[in-house]
Scaffold this motif. Sequence first.
Motif, PDB file in Angstrom:
ATOM      1  N   ALA A  82      44.397  63.250  35.204  1.00 56.36           N
ATOM      2  CA  ALA A  82      43.151  63.848  35.680  1.00 56.36           C
ATOM      3  C   ALA A  82      42.709  63.231  37.000  1.00 56.36           C
ATOM      4  O   ALA A  82      42.222  63.941  37.886  1.00 56.36           O
ATOM      5  CB  ALA A  82      42.055  63.692  34.636  1.00 56.36           C
ATOM      6  N   ALA A  83      42.877  61.906  37.146  1.00 57.47           N
ATOM      7  CA  ALA A  83      42.507  61.256  38.403  1.00 57.47           C
ATOM      8  C   ALA A  83      43.367  61.803  39.542  1.00 57.47           C
ATOM      9  O   ALA A  83      42.871  62.080  40.640  1.00 57.47           O
ATOM     10  CB  ALA A  83      42.667  59.742  38.290  1.00 57.47           C
ATOM     11  N   GLY A 102      42.170  65.278  40.251  1.00 52.51           N
ATOM     12  CA  GLY A 102      40.839  65.241  40.851  1.00 52.51           C
ATOM     13  C   GLY A 102      40.892  65.035  42.354  1.00 52.51           C
ATOM     14  O   GLY A 102      40.165  65.675  43.119  1.00 52.51           O
ATOM     15  N   ASP A 144      41.170  68.983  45.298  1.00 51.97           N
ATOM     16  CA  ASP A 144      40.169  69.202  46.348  1.00 51.97           C
ATOM     17  C   ASP A 144      40.695  68.859  47.739  1.00 51.97           C
ATOM     18  O   ASP A 144      40.288  69.480  48.720  1.00 51.97           O
ATOM     19  CB  ASP A 144      38.891  68.417  46.017  1.00 51.97           C
ATOM     20  N   ARG A 193      42.506  71.801  49.309  1.00 49.19           N
ATOM     21  CA  ARG A 193      41.730  72.959  49.737  1.00 49.19           C
ATOM     22  C   ARG A 193      41.266  72.842  51.175  1.00 49.19           C
ATOM     23  O   ARG A 193      40.742  73.799  51.733  1.00 49.19           O
ATOM     24  CB  ARG A 193      40.516  73.125  48.822  1.00 49.19           C
ATOM     25  N   ASP A 238      30.882  72.594  45.314  1.00 49.19           N
ATOM     26  CA  ASP A 238      31.874  72.753  46.376  1.00 49.19           C
ATOM     27  C   ASP A 238      33.193  72.070  46.024  1.00 49.19           C
ATOM     28  O   ASP A 238      34.191  72.244  46.721  1.00 49.19           O
ATOM     29  CB  ASP A 238      31.343  72.163  47.687  1.00 49.19           C
ATOM     30  N   PHE A 239      33.168  71.260  44.969  1.00 49.80           N
ATOM     31  CA  PHE A 239      34.371  70.507  44.608  1.00 49.80           C
ATOM     32  C   PHE A 239      34.805  70.869  43.191  1.00 49.80           C
ATOM     33  O   PHE A 239      34.002  70.831  42.265  1.00 49.80           O
ATOM     34  CB  PHE A 239      34.098  68.997  44.691  1.00 49.80           C
ATOM     35  N   TYR A 240      36.080  71.225  43.044  1.00 48.57           N
ATOM     36  CA  TYR A 240      36.600  71.584  41.720  1.00 48.57           C
ATOM     37  C   TYR A 240      36.451  70.424  40.740  1.00 48.57           C
ATOM     38  O   TYR A 240      36.162  70.631  39.567  1.00 48.57           O
ATOM     39  CB  TYR A 240      38.074  71.997  41.813  1.00 48.57           C
ATOM     40  N   ALA A 241      36.677  69.182  41.235  1.00 52.65           N
ATOM     41  CA  ALA A 241      36.638  68.021  40.329  1.00 52.65           C
ATOM     42  C   ALA A 241      35.252  67.893  39.694  1.00 52.65           C
ATOM     43  O   ALA A 241      35.131  67.632  38.493  1.00 52.65           O
ATOM     44  CB  ALA A 241      37.004  66.748  41.093  1.00 52.65           C
ATOM     45  N   TYR A 242      34.185  68.101  40.492  1.00 50.79           N
ATOM     46  CA  TYR A 242      32.825  67.957  39.961  1.00 50.79           C
ATOM     47  C   TYR A 242      32.462  69.135  39.067  1.00 50.79           C
ATOM     48  O   TYR A 242      31.684  68.988  38.113  1.00 50.79           O
ATOM     49  CB  TYR A 242      31.818  67.800  41.104  1.00 50.79           C
ATOM     50  N   ARG A 243      33.006  70.322  39.376  1.00 47.77           N
ATOM     51  CA  ARG A 243      32.762  71.475  38.509  1.00 47.77           C
ATOM     52  C   ARG A 243      33.399  71.243  37.147  1.00 47.77           C
ATOM     53  O   ARG A 243      32.824  71.582  36.111  1.00 47.77           O
ATOM     54  CB  ARG A 243      33.334  72.743  39.156  1.00 47.77           C
ATOM     55  N   ALA A 285      38.786  62.808  36.549  1.00 46.57           N
ATOM     56  CA  ALA A 285      38.865  63.715  37.696  1.00 46.57           C
ATOM     57  C   ALA A 285      37.743  63.388  38.680  1.00 46.57           C
ATOM     58  O   ALA A 285      37.958  63.349  39.899  1.00 46.57           O
ATOM     59  CB  ALA A 285      38.777  65.166  37.238  1.00 46.57           C
ATOM     60  N   GLY A 308      38.650  60.157  40.339  1.00 53.01           N
ATOM     61  CA  GLY A 308      39.810  60.351  41.219  1.00 53.01           C
ATOM     62  C   GLY A 308      39.396  60.859  42.583  1.00 53.01           C
ATOM     63  O   GLY A 308      39.910  60.404  43.610  1.00 53.01           O
ATOM     64  N   LEU A 309      38.447  61.806  42.584  1.00 53.77           N
ATOM     65  CA  LEU A 309      37.980  62.348  43.870  1.00 53.77           C
ATOM     66  C   LEU A 309      37.013  61.388  44.553  1.00 53.77           C
ATOM     67  O   LEU A 309      37.106  61.137  45.762  1.00 53.77           O
ATOM     68  CB  LEU A 309      37.296  63.701  43.647  1.00 53.77           C
TER      69      LEU A 309
END
Lengths: 171, 171
Positions: free
Chosen positions: A116-117, A120, A124, A127, B56-61, B117, B120-121
Amino acid sequence: MAPPPSTAVSPVVALIVRLLTFISLLISVIIIATNTVTVTATSTVGFVQVRIRFSDFYAYRYMLAAGVIGIAYTVLQTAFTIFYVSTGNRLGGDGFTLVDFYGDKVLSYILATGAAAGFGLTVDSNRGPGNDSDTEAFLNKANAAASLLFIGFIFSAISSVFSSLSLSKRP
Amino acid sequence: MAPPPSTAVSPVVALIVRLLTFISLLISVIIIATNTVTVTATSTVGFVQVRIRFSDFYAYRYMLAAGVIGIAYTVLQTAFTIFYVSTGNRLGGDGFTLVDFYGDKVLSYILATGAAAGFGLTVDSNRGPGNDSDTEAFLNKANAAASLLFIGFIFSAISSVFSSLSLSKRP
């Protein structure tokens, strides 16, 4: 006379799942560890070559660590299972059922968080509109490594379900 | 006469762990959902205000989705546990032991991957030298939300250990 089974599933099935975990993690670790790209960046003094390695990112370093821990644990468990399959006796007796249970649980969490990390950070980053083809190749390899780590996690989660169900087989 | 206990731990302990999971996830979801920052960027036409939101970020969604799923599941389980504590009977009988086992397991994986996730971001974004104070505030809030989601994961993992150990209490 063979002793009554003390695991929820056949040890051969358990062995196959461990081997699939091992293979996924091994390929994942190889992909992460060899993921390097040289990017040409424009600076005030002209073009500079910047070397980007997996170790420049904490997320990918954690991924590698998770994969390596997973390989070590899986090799150990595979050795125990092969011993069980070949002799019919569980090493350490039924006390190991609890060790398996907690070990498999913790390992599956380590692999899940590792994958997942990696996702993550990668998803993004991928993109961004400003990525050149070299950066994209780097991120695609990171993506592939995270995917394989995730597959390894799925197999280790299956092992964890098996070792949890085996708890009720304890005498 | 009270029926014999069909769970590994006291339902009151199970209830406390569920409530702690719920509180961690609720705060985490609130922090993620309200995380917005307006960044002033320099463009060719002058300064522009750019609004950055968690979505705006998939990881936060994914983090938000994990937290919301976790809250829904934990509320449901808390209701069942309160029913058990107050009446002494398990809703659905012992067949629910397996539902608890798989449900808790899957939920703890969802929360673990959500937190990972997010980290990770965030962790690698936070290391960039070019972050202004607004961006840093945004990333720090994301970090706090991921930390709380991780704490929620730890509690849900404890619930998962409890429901796994309860498997051996089935008649």
